[in-house]
Enzyme design. Sequence first.
Site, PDB file in Angstrom:
ATOM      1  N   CYS A  10       0.872  -1.174   0.000  1.00 52.54           N
ATOM      2  CA  CYS A  10       0.000   0.000   0.000  1.00 52.54           C
ATOM      3  C   CYS A  10       0.912   1.229   0.000  1.00 52.54           C
ATOM      4  CB  CYS A  10      -0.990  -0.008   1.168  1.00 52.54           C
ATOM      5  SG  CYS A  10      -0.290   0.177   2.814  1.00 52.54           S
ATOM      6  N   ASN A  13       2.445   1.515   4.266  1.00 56.66           N
ATOM      7  CA  ASN A  13       2.676   0.242   4.950  1.00 56.66           C
ATOM      8  C   ASN A  13       2.341   0.315   6.433  1.00 56.66           C
ATOM      9  OD1 ASN A  13       5.492  -1.990   5.549  1.00 56.66           O
ATOM     10  ND2 ASN A  13       3.416  -2.545   5.036  1.00 56.66           N
ATOM     11  N   CYS A  15      -1.438   0.631   7.262  1.00 56.57           N
ATOM     12  CA  CYS A  15      -2.868   0.320   7.391  1.00 56.57           C
ATOM     13  C   CYS A  15      -3.242  -0.938   6.611  1.00 56.57           C
ATOM     14  CB  CYS A  15      -3.730   1.504   6.912  1.00 56.57           C
ATOM     15  SG  CYS A  15      -3.570   2.995   7.928  1.00 56.57           S
ATOM     16  N   SER A  17      -1.675  -2.779   3.885  1.00 50.87           N
ATOM     17  CA  SER A  17      -0.763  -3.903   3.616  1.00 50.87           C
ATOM     18  C   SER A  17      -0.358  -4.664   4.878  1.00 50.87           C
ATOM     19  CB  SER A  17       0.452  -3.463   2.795  1.00 50.87           C
ATOM     20  OG  SER A  17       1.168  -2.431   3.411  1.00 50.87           O
ATOM     21  N   ASP A 127      -8.363   3.217   1.383  1.00 52.43           N
ATOM     22  CA  ASP A 127      -7.416   3.635   2.417  1.00 52.43           C
ATOM     23  C   ASP A 127      -8.199   4.194   3.605  1.00 52.43           C
ATOM     24  OD1 ASP A 127      -5.393   4.593   4.004  1.00 52.43           O
ATOM     25  OD2 ASP A 127      -4.381   5.682   2.403  1.00 52.43           O
TER      26      ASP A 127
END
Length: 162
Positions: A10, A13, A15, A17, A127
Site C-alpha cells: 500500500c 505500509n 494500514c 498492507s 485507504d
Amino acid sequence: MAPTRVLFVCMGNICRSPTAHGVFRHLVELRKLTREIEIESAGTHAYHVGEPPDRRAVTAAARQGYDLSDLRARQVSQDDFRRFDYILAMDMENLMLLQQDCPAEYRNKLGLFMSFAKQHSEREVPDPYYGNAQGFETVLRMVEDAAEGLLQDILKRRRQAG
C-alpha cells in the site's frame, strides 16, 4: 519446491498492507504452510519506515484474532521485484507506482490484491487512514475475503507445478 513469496503493498505500509500481511500470515499458519509460503508487506512511500501499523488497524485486527504487533513499515525495494512471486497492490495508484519501478521481466508478478476476492466486487481496498474505526473494519473484511482467494490460488499453482 521453493517457497512462494507474497508481498502486500500500500502507500505507507501502516494500514492496508500490514492488515493483509497479518491476516494472510494467520491463514498460512492455521494450515501449517509456513515453510511453503513467505509473507511480507511494504509501502510505495517511505513516510512511516520503521513504524508499527496504525493503532486502529492493530485494534481491528486483534478483535478478530490477528496479531500485527511485530510488523514494521518498510518501503518497496528494487530487489523485491526479483524476490517475490506475488506483488499485490491494495489500489490502482500503488499498482501504477509499482509498474513504473518494476523491471519489465517481473511485471507479470504485479497485481491487485482484491482480484482474489470471492465475496467483494471492489477492485481496490480503500485507504482507511483519514477515516474512522469503521473504515478499518471494512478493510479487514475485504482483506479476509481476498486472502482466502489468494491462498487457494497459490495452493492450486503449487499443485500444478508438482
